[in-house]
Scaffold this active site. Structure first.
Site, PDB file in Angstrom:
ATOM      1  CE1 TYR A   1      -6.046  14.657 -17.912  1.00  0.00           C
ATOM      2  CE2 TYR A   1      -4.845  13.289 -19.468  1.00  0.00           C
ATOM      3  CZ  TYR A   1      -4.862  14.088 -18.337  1.00  0.00           C
ATOM      4  OH  TYR A   1      -3.692  14.302 -17.640  1.00  0.00           O
TER       5      TYR A   1
ATOM      6  CE  LYS B   1      -5.099  10.599 -17.141  1.00  0.00           C
ATOM      7  NZ  LYS B   1      -3.893  11.371 -16.816  1.00  0.00           N
TER       8      LYS B   1
ATOM      9  CD  GLU C   1       0.331  13.371  -9.036  1.00  0.00           C
ATOM     10  OE1 GLU C   1       0.242  12.262  -9.589  1.00  0.00           O
ATOM     11  OE2 GLU C   1      -0.651  14.109  -8.829  1.00  0.00           O
TER      12      GLU C   1
ATOM     13  CG  LEU D   1      -4.130  10.306 -11.736  1.00  0.00           C
ATOM     14  CD1 LEU D   1      -5.566  10.810 -11.736  1.00  0.00           C
ATOM     15  CD2 LEU D   1      -3.563  10.330 -13.143  1.00  0.00           C
TER      16      LEU D   1
HETATM   17  N1  PMP Z   1       0.148  11.756 -12.167  1.00  0.00           N
HETATM   18  C1  PMP Z   1      -0.314  12.662 -13.045  1.00  0.00           C
HETATM   19  C2  PMP Z   1      -0.570  14.062 -12.568  1.00  0.00           C
HETATM   20  C3  PMP Z   1      -0.534  12.300 -14.388  1.00  0.00           C
HETATM   21  O1  PMP Z   1      -1.009  13.204 -15.264  1.00  0.00           O
HETATM   22  C4  PMP Z   1      -0.252  10.979 -14.800  1.00  0.00           C
HETATM   23  C5  PMP Z   1      -0.434  10.581 -16.241  1.00  0.00           C
HETATM   24  N2  PMP Z   1      -1.760  10.342 -16.552  1.00  0.00           N
HETATM   25  C6  PMP Z   1       0.219  10.063 -13.857  1.00  0.00           C
HETATM   26  C7  PMP Z   1       0.405  10.480 -12.540  1.00  0.00           C
HETATM   27  C8  PMP Z   1       0.516   8.634 -14.227  1.00  0.00           C
HETATM   28  O2  PMP Z   1      -0.666   7.929 -14.417  1.00  0.00           O
HETATM   29  P1  PMP Z   1      -0.752   6.684 -15.425  1.00  0.00           P
HETATM   30  O3  PMP Z   1       0.258   5.694 -14.928  1.00  0.00           O
HETATM   31  O4  PMP Z   1      -2.137   6.206 -15.284  1.00  0.00           O
HETATM   32  O5  PMP Z   1      -0.411   7.211 -16.766  1.00  0.00           O
END
Ligand code: PMP
Length: 287
Positions: free
Chosen positions: A33, A147, A180, A205
Site C-alpha cells: 500500500y 510497505k 521507527e 520503512l
Molecule cells: N514507518 C512506518 C512503519 C510507516 O508505516 C510509515 C507511514 N507510511 C512511515 C514510517 C513514514 O513513512 P512516510 O513518511 O512515507 O509516510
C-alpha cells in the site's frame, strides 16, 4: 471517508464498496500500500510515493494493476469526486483473487487495486503541544523496507501505546535501538544539536517524509547523521519527533512517561515543521 472509492476499475459508493472474499490481501495480507498526504488539494511528494509503490510491488513480484500514468489519473479523479482538500489518499494493491494457497497462483491473476480518500483537519506550521510515545519491542520481520499490508505487529504496538495514553509506539530492537514508530519514522536531536535518524535498511520503512526532511535539513545547514540510536539516548535527547505523510513533523515531548528535554516542543522540530509545510504548499492543486 470520501464518498467514493475506486475498486478495480470503477468509482463506487464507499458504503457499498467491497472486494472478493478470495482476495489474497484479505486472506494472506499478500499486498502492498501507499499513503499520500494531501494539503490544500495538493498531493505531497506524489512521484516518490509512486516510486516506492513500484519498489514494494517488485520486491513481492506483484504486477502493476494499471499503468503508472493511469494511476496518476485515477488518484486525481478520486480526489476531485471526493472534493479532497486536506487528508490522505490510500492505495492498496494485492496479488489478486485466487483459490487459497500460500504459494503464488499458477495461472495469471490480475492484481487488485483499491483506492480511498480520507478528509482530515488542515495541518499547518504550528506543531501543537507534541505527543507522547511508548516503547515496544520490535517483533516485526526482516523486510520492514517493504510497505506491505501485513501490519499486525504495528497494530499491536500502536494499540499498546494508545492504551497507555501515548500517541505512537517506538519500536526497539534486540540491541536496544529505536528502529521507527508503528507508522512513523523516529528522530532525535542530541544535546550538542545533531539531528539523528536511523539509516534506511531492511529494518525500517524508508519514509518519504523522512527523505524530504533530510533534504530540507541539509538546506537549513543542520548537522544531520543517519545512525542507530538507543532508547536510553532518546530519553536523554534535547528533542525528539516523528515524521510521516499524515503527521508531517510531530514533536515527541514524552517517552515512556519521561519528559524529553524540558518537556516542551523544541526549536528544531518547530523549524523543520515550518519548512515541511512550506514545501508541501508548492506544486499544483488538483481540485
Ligand atoms: N514507518 C512506518 C512503519 C510507516 O508505516 C510509515 C507511514 N507510511 C512511515 C514510517 C513514514 O513513512 P512516510 O513518511 O512515507 O509516510
Amino acid at each position: 471517508m470520501g464518498r467514493y472509492a475506486y475498486v478495480n476499475g470503477r468509482y463506487v459508493d464507499h458504503q457499498q464498496a467491497s472486494v472478493h472474499i478470495e482476495d489474497r490481501g484479505y486472506q494472506l495480507a499478500d499486498g502492498v500500500y501507499e499513503v499520500v498526504g494531501i494539503r490544500d488539494g495538493k498531493m505531497i511528494d506524489e512521484a516518490l510515493h509512486i516510486d516506492r509503490l513500484d519498489r514494494s510491488l517488485r520486491e513481492l513480484r506483484i504486477g502493476w494493476p494499471v499503468a503508472r500514468g493511469t494511476l496518476g489519473f485515477i488518484l486525481r479523479e478520486l480526489m476531485r469526486r471526493n472534493s479532497l482538500r486536506d487528508g490522505l489518499i490510500y492505495m492498496q494493491v494485492t496479488r489478486g483473487v485466487a483459490r487459497r494457497d500460500h504459494a503464488f497462483p499458477t495461472t495469471p491473476v490480475k492484481p487488485a487495486l483499491v483506492i480511498t480518500t480520507k478528509n482530515t483537519k488542515h495541518l499547518g506550521a504550528d506543531p501543537g503541544p507534541g505527543v507522547a510515545v511508548k516503547s515496544q519491542r520490535d517483533i516485526r520481520w526482516e523486510r520492514c523496507d517493504i510497505k506491505t499490508i501485513a501490519l499486525l505487529p504495528n497494530v499491536l504496538a500502536k494499540q499498546a501505546a494508545r492504551e497507555s495514553g501515548a500517541y505512537e509506539a517506538w519500536l526497539v530492537d534486540d540491541q536496544g535501538c529505536v528502529t521507527e514508530g508503528a507508522s512513523t519514522n523516529a528522530w532525535i536531536v542530541t544535546p550538542d544539536g545533531e539531528l539523528i535518524t536511523r539509516q534506511t535498511d531492511n529494518g525500517i520503512l524508508a519514509g518519504i517524509t523522512r527523505h524530504t526532511l533530510k533534504a530540507l535539513a541539509s538546506s537549513m545547514q543542520l548537522k544531520f547523521v543517519e545512525r542507530p540510536f538507543t532508547l536510553a539516548e532518546a530519553k536523554k535527547a534535547k528533542e525528539a519527533f516523528i515524521t510521516s505523510a499524515t503527521s508531517f513533523v510531530t514533536p515527541v515531548v514524552k517517552i515512556d512517561g519521561d519528559a524529553v528535554g524540558d518537556g516542551k516542543v523544541g526549536p528544531t522540530a518547530r523549524r523543520l515543521r515550518e519548512e515541511y509545510v512550506r514545501f508541501a504548499g508548492e506544486g499544483e492543486a488538483v481540485t
